[in-house]
Scaffold this motif. Structure first.
Motif, PDB file in Angstrom:
ATOM      1  N   ALA A   9       0.900  -1.367  -0.045  1.00 20.37           N
ATOM      2  CA  ALA A   9       0.448  -0.032   0.474  1.00 20.37           C
ATOM      3  C   ALA A   9       1.078   1.734   0.170  1.00 20.37           C
ATOM      4  N   SER A  10       1.912   0.904   0.931  1.00 19.13           N
ATOM      5  CA  SER A  10       2.898   2.578   0.898  1.00 19.13           C
ATOM      6  C   SER A  10       3.988   2.212   0.495  1.00 19.13           C
ATOM      7  N   GLU A  11       4.938   2.561  -0.620  1.00 22.66           N
ATOM      8  CA  GLU A  11       5.920   2.320  -1.048  1.00 22.66           C
ATOM      9  C   GLU A  11       7.117   2.974   0.157  1.00 22.66           C
ATOM     10  N   ARG A  12       7.866   2.319   0.762  1.00 29.06           N
ATOM     11  CA  ARG A  12       9.745   2.862   1.707  1.00 29.06           C
ATOM     12  C   ARG A  12      10.445   2.721   0.881  1.00 29.06           C
ATOM     13  N   VAL A  13      11.084   3.817   0.492  1.00 30.27           N
ATOM     14  CA  VAL A  13      11.879   3.808   0.043  1.00 30.27           C
ATOM     15  C   VAL A  13      13.144   4.366   1.132  1.00 30.27           C
ATOM     16  N   SER A  14      14.735   3.453   0.577  1.00 30.92           N
ATOM     17  CA  SER A  14      15.659   3.363   1.826  1.00 30.92           C
ATOM     18  C   SER A  14      16.830   3.542   0.810  1.00 30.92           C
ATOM     19  N   LEU A  15      18.182   4.332   1.601  1.00 34.86           N
ATOM     20  CA  LEU A  15      19.165   4.609   1.555  1.00 34.86           C
ATOM     21  C   LEU A  15      20.390   3.803   1.063  1.00 34.86           C
ATOM     22  N   ARG A  16      20.460   3.908   0.631  1.00 36.88           N
ATOM     23  CA  ARG A  16      22.110   2.730  -0.187  1.00 36.88           C
ATOM     24  C   ARG A  16      23.295   2.936   0.890  1.00 36.88           C
ATOM     25  N   LYS A  17      23.516   2.098   1.480  1.00 37.76           N
ATOM     26  CA  LYS A  17      24.714   1.723   2.038  1.00 37.76           C
ATOM     27  C   LYS A  17      26.052   2.107   1.417  1.00 37.76           C
ATOM     28  N   THR A  18      26.681   2.921   1.579  1.00 37.15           N
ATOM     29  CA  THR A  18      27.532   3.630   0.431  1.00 37.15           C
ATOM     30  C   THR A  18      28.711   3.510   1.396  1.00 37.15           C
ATOM     31  N   LEU A  19      28.553   4.288   2.413  1.00 35.55           N
ATOM     32  CA  LEU A  19      29.976   4.850   3.316  1.00 35.55           C
ATOM     33  C   LEU A  19      30.911   3.417   3.793  1.00 35.55           C
ATOM     34  N   SER A  20      32.024   3.962   3.836  1.00 38.71           N
ATOM     35  CA  SER A  20      33.197   2.970   4.369  1.00 38.71           C
ATOM     36  C   SER A  20      33.692   3.719   5.998  1.00 38.71           C
ATOM     37  N   ARG A  21      34.210   2.642   6.589  1.00 35.16           N
ATOM     38  CA  ARG A  21      35.173   3.218   7.241  1.00 35.16           C
ATOM     39  C   ARG A  21      35.704   4.365   7.517  1.00 35.16           C
ATOM     40  N   THR A  22      36.858   4.781   6.418  1.00 32.81           N
ATOM     41  CA  THR A  22      37.096   6.115   6.500  1.00 32.81           C
ATOM     42  C   THR A  22      36.204   6.981   6.152  1.00 32.81           C
ATOM     43  N   GLU A  23      36.230   7.235   5.156  1.00 31.76           N
ATOM     44  CA  GLU A  23      34.504   7.604   5.010  1.00 31.76           C
ATOM     45  C   GLU A  23      33.543   8.701   5.884  1.00 31.76           C
ATOM     46  N   ILE A  24      33.310   7.573   6.497  1.00 29.44           N
ATOM     47  CA  ILE A  24      32.955   7.945   8.016  1.00 29.44           C
ATOM     48  C   ILE A  24      32.925   8.719   9.177  1.00 29.44           C
ATOM     49  N   TRP A  25      33.830   8.455   9.300  1.00 30.67           N
ATOM     50  CA  TRP A  25      35.186   9.179  10.054  1.00 30.67           C
ATOM     51  C   TRP A  25      35.747  10.569   9.246  1.00 30.67           C
ATOM     52  N   ALA A  26      35.954  10.390   8.108  1.00 34.13           N
ATOM     53  CA  ALA A  26      35.924  11.746   7.536  1.00 34.13           C
ATOM     54  C   ALA A  26      34.641  12.649   7.576  1.00 34.13           C
ATOM     55  N   LEU A  27      33.796  12.508   7.287  1.00 36.48           N
ATOM     56  CA  LEU A  27      32.295  12.349   8.056  1.00 36.48           C
ATOM     57  C   LEU A  27      31.965  13.564   9.289  1.00 36.48           C
ATOM     58  N   ALA A  28      32.101  12.486  10.154  1.00 35.03           N
ATOM     59  CA  ALA A  28      32.182  12.450  11.739  1.00 35.03           C
ATOM     60  C   ALA A  28      32.940  13.636  12.203  1.00 35.03           C
ATOM     61  N   PHE A  29      34.388  13.581  11.854  1.00 33.47           N
ATOM     62  CA  PHE A  29      35.484  14.487  12.165  1.00 33.47           C
ATOM     63  C   PHE A  29      35.082  16.536  11.100  1.00 33.47           C
ATOM     64  N   GLY A  30      34.746  15.827  10.041  1.00 31.47           N
ATOM     65  CA  GLY A  30      34.606  17.453   9.089  1.00 31.47           C
ATOM     66  C   GLY A  30      32.805  18.169   9.797  1.00 31.47           C
TER      67      GLY A  30
END
Length: 486
Positions: free
Chosen positions: A10-31
């Motif tokens: 009845a309701s389409e639920r869209v989801s985001l793709r899992k693409t962030l690696s560990r290095t990219e996550i650290w760069a995101l968190a600190f930055g």
């Protein structure tokens, strides 16, 4: 659960793709935490409270943010869904509380995203000395010239483009910017402490309690970023238990960074020089090392900080707007994902449009956006802290990959820390509260939110409690029927 599965049709639920690696996550968190603010504001912090006074203010803010961060650290891996604060608040209390929390946090992200354009143009102006031609208008004593505005607009469009083309492009670019940020910041702080003079750091305390509070007013905005982690968790490909550790570590690392920057600007040059500087950290670097080139290097680092925090605010803002729209709390168009890049491109374009409008306010608006966004953030912090406290009792059986120490008592400490932050921004608070520019922004956002809330409730009155439960949490994290009540 079978009733919830039936809603998938009845309701389409869209989801985001899992693409962030560990290095990219650290760069995101600190930055996300360490942006451009330290480049422009570190000298002001020292001037208001003295060297140790400014450090004490940031240590207090770091402790308070760590208490609040414990709520985030436990709830984020327990409910690893885009929307973060919206998800936690809806789970704990229901629709109205969730809507209010989501809208408060979206204000914080959008406000910071709006001032990054002027910050970017100011940094480029330092590097290349943009010509003051084509005067457009003057706001609060600052004249906006065409070259400056064009640079601010181009920077905004570039950031929007990175996010439009998906998380992979954003993450790669963000990692490069984070490396530049770290290199330049360490050159400044360690160089200034090594080659500077401890006599420049006097007075150690200044302005008494008023000075300390003045710096505390700005500090929450400097720690904004750890709250972006729950917005991106749906796209992370790391064990969930590590997500909780990441939240706390990001806060502590951000606090250490600001202390190093305060020491650098204090040791590097006399305050009279710093106060008169166009961009304090860059000018102090050039002064203490007798090198304009190294001053420019710090500006490059600052631009890296602008870009990392800019990315974080676009990510956080677009994801929480996407999550609200996915739950039919905002117009569903904002939940649309790009068919090729998987990005919530309509939400990104909305924030980009508001960011372009922000470039028209000029350099003097930086302080307004920082303080106003800080208020939105601390309101969101309070909502998350309350949610954490309630869910400890309401859903003790919830699987929690990270468990904050202290149980419900930690929830009380988190609530008290959030309230202390909020009081700083109120008119009767010890710091005198926000200025009228900031209150205009807050009031405007409240009015827009009220209109959207009422219109959306009329348009989506047909959405059942079970359907919205599925849209917010999906099948995996939806609650048992006995807990699924508004």
């Amino acid at each position: 659960m079978s009733e919830i599965r039936s809603l998938e049709n009845a309701s389409e639920r869209v989801s985001l793709r899992k693409t962030l690696s560990r290095t990219e996550i650290w760069a995101l968190a600190f930055g996300a935490i360490v942006g451009w603010g330290w480049v422009m504001m570190a000298g002001r912090w020292v001037g208001l409270a003295g060297t140790l006074g400014a450090i004490c203010a940031f240590l207090i803010a770091m402790v308070f943010c760590s208490l609040i961060g414990m709520a985030y650290a436990e709830l984020t891996p327990a409910l690893p869904l885009a929307g973060g604060e919206l998800v936690f608040s809806y789970r704990a209390v229901g629709y109205n509380f969730g809507w209010f929390t989501g809208w408060a946090m979206s204000f914080a992200y959008v406000a910071v995203a709006a001032w990054e354009g002027p910050a970017f143009a100011t940094a480029v102006d330092y590097l290349v000395n943009l010509p003051e031609i084509g005067s457009i208008w003057t706001i609060e004593g600052y004249t906006i010239y065409s070259p400056w505005l064009i640079v601010a607009i181009l920077g905004t469009l570039f950031t929007v483009g990175c996010h439009y083309f998906g998380m992979r492009v954003t993450a790669i670019f963000n990692t490069i910017a984070a490396i530049a940020l770290v290199v330049g910041g360490l050159v400044f702080s360690l160089g200034s402490i090594t080659f500077g003079d401890i006599a420049n750091a006097v007075p150690w305390f200044q302005g008494g309690t008023d000075g300390l509070i003045a710096v505390l007013l700005m500090a929450p905005a400097m720690f904004v970023g750890f709250d972006v982690i729950p917005q991106a968790v749906e796209e992370m490909s790391i064990p969930l238990k590590q997500v909780g550790n990441l939240v706390i570590f990001a806060i502590c690392l951000g606090g250490l960074w600001y202390i190093l920057m305060i020491l650098g600007v204090a040791f590097g040059a006399p305050y009279a020089f710093t106060k008169a500087a166009k961009i304090p950290v860059a000018d102090v670097t050039a002064y203490v090392m007798n090198s304009k080139l190294l001053g420019s290097l710090v500006i490059v680092a600052g631009i890296g900080g602008i870009l990392t925090s800019w990315n974080a605010m676009y990510l956080g803002g677009s994801r929480i707007i996407f999550a609200m729209a996915r739950a039919k709390m905002l117009p569903p168009i904002f939940a649309k994902l790009h068919p090729k890049y998987g990005s919530p491109y309509v939400a990104i374009l909305l924030i980009g449009t508001l960011g372009l409008l922000g470039t028209l306010t000029g350099k003097n608006a930086l302080g307004w956006f920082v303080d106003a966004s800080s208020f939105g953030v601390v309101v969101g912090y309070l909502c998350v802290s309350i949610s954490f406290f309630i869910l400890k009792k309401k859903e003790p059986e919830m699987k929690r990959p990270f468990i904050a120490p202290g149980g419900r008592f930690m929830g009380i400490l988190s609530i008290l820390a959030s309230i202390c932050f909020i009081v700083l921004y109120l008119p009767f608070g010890p710091g005198g509260g926000l200025g009228y520019h900031e209150w205009y922004m807050v009031i405007l956002w409240v009015v827009i939110g009220t209109i959207l809330y009422l219109v959306n409730n009329l348009q989506h009155s047909y959405v059942s409690n079970e359907e919205r439960e599925f849209l917010i949490f999906g099948e995996k994290y939806s609650r048992p029927a006995r807990l699924n009540k508004k």
